[in-house]
Write a protein that holds these residues in place. Structure first.
Motif, PDB file in Angstrom:
ATOM      1  N   THR A 118       0.830  -1.203   0.000  1.00  0.00           N
ATOM      2  CA  THR A 118       0.000   0.000   0.000  1.00  0.00           C
ATOM      3  C   THR A 118       0.867   1.257   0.000  1.00  0.00           C
ATOM      4  OG1 THR A 118      -0.093   0.182   2.415  1.00  0.00           O
ATOM      5  CG2 THR A 118      -1.739  -1.239   1.341  1.00  0.00           C
ATOM      6  N   ILE A 119       0.244   2.377  -0.285  1.00  0.00           N
ATOM      7  CA  ILE A 119       0.955   3.659  -0.237  1.00  0.00           C
ATOM      8  C   ILE A 119       1.458   3.931   1.176  1.00  0.00           C
ATOM      9  CG2 ILE A 119       0.659   6.155  -0.447  1.00  0.00           C
ATOM     10  CD1 ILE A 119      -1.270   5.608  -2.772  1.00  0.00           C
ATOM     11  N   GLU A 120       0.650   3.609   2.173  1.00  0.00           N
ATOM     12  CA  GLU A 120       1.072   3.820   3.565  1.00  0.00           C
ATOM     13  C   GLU A 120       2.304   2.996   3.900  1.00  0.00           C
ATOM     14  OE1 GLU A 120       0.084   6.054   5.804  1.00  0.00           O
ATOM     15  OE2 GLU A 120      -1.058   6.845   4.093  1.00  0.00           O
ATOM     16  N   GLU A 121       2.371   1.793   3.378  1.00  0.00           N
ATOM     17  CA  GLU A 121       3.542   0.949   3.648  1.00  0.00           C
ATOM     18  C   GLU A 121       4.784   1.496   2.942  1.00  0.00           C
ATOM     19  OE1 GLU A 121       1.584  -3.419   4.533  1.00  0.00           O
ATOM     20  OE2 GLU A 121       1.562  -2.655   2.468  1.00  0.00           O
ATOM     21  N   MET A 122       4.617   2.074   1.757  1.00  0.00           N
ATOM     22  CA  MET A 122       5.751   2.720   1.083  1.00  0.00           C
ATOM     23  C   MET A 122       6.235   3.920   1.887  1.00  0.00           C
ATOM     24  SD  MET A 122       4.632   2.605  -2.930  1.00  0.00           S
ATOM     25  CE  MET A 122       3.602   1.270  -3.508  1.00  0.00           C
ATOM     26  N   LYS A 123       5.309   4.659   2.457  1.00  0.00           N
ATOM     27  CA  LYS A 123       5.686   5.804   3.290  1.00  0.00           C
ATOM     28  C   LYS A 123       6.433   5.346   4.537  1.00  0.00           C
ATOM     29  CE  LYS A 123       2.018   8.949   1.728  1.00  0.00           C
ATOM     30  NZ  LYS A 123       0.769   9.666   2.088  1.00  0.00           N
ATOM     31  N   LYS A 124       6.040   4.196   5.083  1.00  0.00           N
ATOM     32  CA  LYS A 124       6.764   3.628   6.225  1.00  0.00           C
ATOM     33  C   LYS A 124       8.203   3.292   5.843  1.00  0.00           C
ATOM     34  CE  LYS A 124       3.044   1.444   8.932  1.00  0.00           C
ATOM     35  NZ  LYS A 124       2.531   0.131   9.430  1.00  0.00           N
ATOM     36  N   THR A 125       8.387   2.821   4.602  1.00  0.00           N
ATOM     37  CA  THR A 125       9.735   2.509   4.122  1.00  0.00           C
ATOM     38  C   THR A 125      10.590   3.768   4.058  1.00  0.00           C
ATOM     39  OG1 THR A 125       8.950   0.608   2.847  1.00  0.00           O
ATOM     40  CG2 THR A 125      11.049   1.575   2.172  1.00  0.00           C
ATOM     41  N   ILE A 126      10.012   4.846   3.550  1.00  0.00           N
ATOM     42  CA  ILE A 126      10.748   6.117   3.500  1.00  0.00           C
ATOM     43  C   ILE A 126      11.083   6.583   4.910  1.00  0.00           C
ATOM     44  CG2 ILE A 126      10.664   8.539   2.798  1.00  0.00           C
ATOM     45  CD1 ILE A 126       8.810   7.711   0.505  1.00  0.00           C
ATOM     46  N   GLU A 127      10.117   6.518   5.808  1.00  0.00           N
ATOM     47  CA  GLU A 127      10.340   6.943   7.195  1.00  0.00           C
ATOM     48  C   GLU A 127      11.454   6.135   7.853  1.00  0.00           C
ATOM     49  OE1 GLU A 127       6.565   6.503   9.084  1.00  0.00           O
ATOM     50  OE2 GLU A 127       5.608   8.109   7.909  1.00  0.00           O
ATOM     51  N   LEU A 128      11.454   4.838   7.627  1.00  0.00           N
ATOM     52  CA  LEU A 128      12.508   3.996   8.205  1.00  0.00           C
ATOM     53  C   LEU A 128      13.868   4.367   7.644  1.00  0.00           C
ATOM     54  CD1 LEU A 128      13.405   1.571   9.929  1.00  0.00           C
ATOM     55  CD2 LEU A 128      12.921   0.097   7.951  1.00  0.00           C
ATOM     56  N   SER A 129      13.939   4.592   6.336  1.00  0.00           N
ATOM     57  CA  SER A 129      15.231   4.930   5.720  1.00  0.00           C
ATOM     58  C   SER A 129      15.785   6.246   6.260  1.00  0.00           C
ATOM     59  CB  SER A 129      15.084   5.007   4.194  1.00  0.00           C
ATOM     60  OG  SER A 129      14.313   6.130   3.794  1.00  0.00           O
ATOM     61  N   LEU A 130      14.911   7.185   6.584  1.00  0.00           N
ATOM     62  CA  LEU A 130      15.348   8.474   7.129  1.00  0.00           C
ATOM     63  C   LEU A 130      15.756   8.351   8.591  1.00  0.00           C
ATOM     64  CD1 LEU A 130      12.616  10.811   5.567  1.00  0.00           C
ATOM     65  CD2 LEU A 130      14.938  10.408   4.741  1.00  0.00           C
ATOM     66  N   LYS A 131      15.204   7.365   9.265  1.00  0.00           N
ATOM     67  CA  LYS A 131      15.508   7.147  10.680  1.00  0.00           C
ATOM     68  C   LYS A 131      16.843   6.436  10.878  1.00  0.00           C
ATOM     69  CE  LYS A 131      12.069   5.595  13.099  1.00  0.00           C
ATOM     70  NZ  LYS A 131      11.070   4.659  13.683  1.00  0.00           N
ATOM     71  N   LEU A 132      17.195   5.580   9.933  1.00  0.00           N
ATOM     72  CA  LEU A 132      18.402   4.765  10.071  1.00  0.00           C
ATOM     73  C   LEU A 132      19.660   5.594   9.824  1.00  0.00           C
ATOM     74  CD1 LEU A 132      17.209   1.606   8.104  1.00  0.00           C
ATOM     75  CD2 LEU A 132      17.516   1.784  10.580  1.00  0.00           C
ATOM     76  N   PRO A 133      20.768   5.253  10.473  1.00  0.00           N
ATOM     77  CA  PRO A 133      22.033   6.003  10.302  1.00  0.00           C
ATOM     78  C   PRO A 133      22.773   5.581   9.034  1.00  0.00           C
ATOM     79  CG  PRO A 133      22.352   4.259  11.898  1.00  0.00           C
ATOM     80  CD  PRO A 133      20.899   4.209  11.514  1.00  0.00           C
ATOM     81  N   LEU A 134      22.171   5.817   7.887  1.00  0.00           N
ATOM     82  CA  LEU A 134      22.757   5.431   6.607  1.00  0.00           C
ATOM     83  C   LEU A 134      23.496   6.602   5.984  1.00  0.00           C
ATOM     84  CD1 LEU A 134      19.609   3.658   5.049  1.00  0.00           C
ATOM     85  CD2 LEU A 134      21.410   2.601   6.442  1.00  0.00           C
ATOM     86  N   ILE A 135      24.570   6.304   5.287  1.00  0.00           N
ATOM     87  CA  ILE A 135      25.227   7.355   4.511  1.00  0.00           C
ATOM     88  C   ILE A 135      24.608   7.464   3.120  1.00  0.00           C
ATOM     89  CG2 ILE A 135      27.071   5.841   3.626  1.00  0.00           C
ATOM     90  CD1 ILE A 135      28.951   8.280   3.847  1.00  0.00           C
ATOM     91  N   ARG A 136      24.065   6.336   2.633  1.00  0.00           N
ATOM     92  CA  ARG A 136      23.406   6.333   1.332  1.00  0.00           C
ATOM     93  C   ARG A 136      22.234   5.358   1.337  1.00  0.00           C
ATOM     94  NH1 ARG A 136      28.623   7.489  -0.045  1.00  0.00           N
ATOM     95  NH2 ARG A 136      29.368   5.336  -0.058  1.00  0.00           N
ATOM     96  N   ALA A 137      21.266   5.654   0.472  1.00  0.00           N
ATOM     97  CA  ALA A 137      20.109   4.777   0.311  1.00  0.00           C
ATOM     98  C   ALA A 137      19.798   4.672  -1.170  1.00  0.00           C
ATOM     99  CB  ALA A 137      18.904   5.330   1.060  1.00  0.00           C
ATOM    100  N   ASN A 138      19.413   3.485  -1.589  1.00  0.00           N
ATOM    101  CA  ASN A 138      18.998   3.296  -2.975  1.00  0.00           C
ATOM    102  C   ASN A 138      17.593   2.728  -2.975  1.00  0.00           C
ATOM    103  OD1 ASN A 138      19.129   3.359  -5.730  1.00  0.00           O
ATOM    104  ND2 ASN A 138      21.022   2.197  -5.884  1.00  0.00           N
TER     105      ASN A 138
END
Length: 458
Positions: A346-366
């Motif tokens: 769902t769109i909400e689940e895709m938004k959760k993916t974006i939120e998680l990626s912004l929360k994680l201490p990553l230097i890069r995301a693809n």
């Protein structure tokens, strides 16, 4: 026999040595004259390739084929076949879809291979050269008996130390800086494979069709013979471990790192293909860091436990947070892989993916869009549900939205992907951390090209 092994020109940001062709070339070189042609690196497009074949007049032309090559392959095979050359394909697509591959190109394709071909390819050439057309015992061979298509079972040899890469036919020192990903620490760079095989059941992945389910390891001594050779002969100063499961066996990883520390080689290394979060611990990470590892890529895929379960990732958001935290504590940079558009998401689940990626201490995301790779569990499910007709097979790239479901349009899926990239990379801290890693003008131009392909184009 005179043989050309080629990777055809296509839309890709990854210009890196074709290891599969390198292994194949070495398996037949004792008895045959082999050339490896990386059309992407040499910027050889279709018409130039046809001129090259005409000028060199090979006996056999072999193609490394991914699914995104299929729309282009027809013309290549037709022209080569008109010149009365033997045509062979191998790689991920024919490994996952052997019958479909041979059916699609039946008039112009002589043979194909499924899985690893270092054993079968030399046998096939020997039989062709001696006019012995008994093919039933050649492992992994896909061939025709009249109009009947026959698929021999692939063989995954336990002793992979016996295989090696024809590095002199590839020249890794002549490849551009950003081979596998967008960034690097040292240069020149070479990819190497230490293990083959994947026992996991991720529904979207087709790796096991190429390398089998069982994980097979090279000996540490054999790996370092290759590393030392590349270091001395081609002055390689960074290595990319491109295994599917390099960190699965912790003792193997620790022995690798110990040997690397003892070697005193002035190198850096990374795992750009990605490793499983649940295969890492603090002791392993400490040794990896000490031996020169600077970046770990991890396949996270989704911020939704429901979608992760559908994917059979054997991960939860909690495990992801804990695993990334452990890597961060070790001082190693982290890149994350994410996916949008998995069937039923769902769109909400895709938004959760974006939120998680912004929360994680990553230097890069693809952020990839879902591709229904032939042979995978999800591909087979889609086929049963008549969903494959919705796929844009002519533009089968991760940077495109080739399929959407659950009432979401492909246009909206592409919009979500763009939003994710911009939200992640437009943060001041991330901008700075990545800007300071740009090495030169050519590297900067590569990054601009990548930005255009992923954010602006399509």
């Amino acid at each position: 026999m005179k043989i050309i092994l080629t990777k055809i020109y296509n839309l890709s940001d990854h210009i890196q040595p074709p290891l599969g062709l390198g292994y194949l070339a070495n398996s037949v070189r004792p008895k045959h004259d082999v050339v490896i042609l990386d059309s992407l690196k040499e910027n050889i497009k279709r018409d130039d390739f046809f001129s090259y074949v005409k000028d060199t007049s090979p006996d056999v032309v072999g193609f490394q084929v991914y699914t995104y090559d299929i729309p282009l392959l027809k013309d290549y095979l037709k022209i080569v076949k008109k010149a009365n050359k033997i045509t062979i394909v191998g790689g991920p697509h024919p490994s996952a879809a052997p019958h479909q591959t041979m059916t699609l190109f039946q008039e112009d394709l002589d043979f194909a291979f499924a899985g690893e071909a270092e054993i079968g390819f030399p046998i096939l050439l020997e039989r062709l050269e001696s006019s012995n057309y008994e093919f039933s015992d050649i492992p992994g061979l896909i061939w025709k008996e009249g109009r009947k298509i026959i698929i021999n079972s692939p063989s995954y040899n336990q002793n992979i130390d016996q295989f090696s890469v024809a590095w002199d036919l590839i020249r890794p020192d002549e490849y551009p800086e950003a081979q596998h990903g967008a960034f690097f620490e040292r240069f020149p760079i070479a990819p190497i494979i230490a293990t083959r095989g994947c026992p996991f059941l991720c529904t979207f992945c087709a790796a096991h069709f190429v390398v089998g389910r069982k994980v097979r390891k090279r000996s540490i001594e054999n790996i370092f013979e290759e590393i030392n050779f590349l270091y001395e002969k081609y002055h390689i100063r960074e290595f990319h471990l491109v295994d599917d499961n390099f960190t699965l066996n912790k003792i193997f990883v620790k022995n690798f790192c110990k040997k690397l520390l003892e070697s005193n080689l002035d190198i850096s290394w990374a795992t750009p293909n990605g490793v499983r979060l649940d295969s890492l611990d603090k002791e392993c990470l400490k040794m990896m860091k000490e031996s020169g590892l600077y970046l770990i890529s991890v396949g996270i895929e989704s911020g939704s436990d429901r979608v992760l379960k559908l994917m059979k990732k054997e991960l939860t958001v909690k495990k992801i947070l804990n695993g990334v935290s452990v890597i961060k504590e070790s001082g190693i940079d982290i890149a994350g892989f994410f996916m949008f558009g998995y069937p039923g998401e769902t769109i909400e689940e895709m938004k959760k993916t974006i939120e998680l990626s912004l929360k994680l201490p990553l230097i890069r995301a693809n952020y990839f869009t879902f591709l229904p790779l032939p042979g995978t569990e999800i591909f087979n499910n889609m086929e049963k549900n008549n969903e494959l007709e919705k796929v844009d097979w002519d533009h089968f790239y991760f940077m495109n939205a080739v399929y959407s479901s659950n009432g979401i349009t492909r246009k909206y899926l592409k919009k979500i992907q763009r939003q994710a990239f911009l939200k992640f990379y437009c943060r001041p801290g991330i901008i700075w951390k990545n800007l300071i890693k740009i090495k030169n003008c050519r590297h900067f131009k590569f990054l601009l090209k990548r930005f255009y392909h992923w954010i602006i184009m399509s």
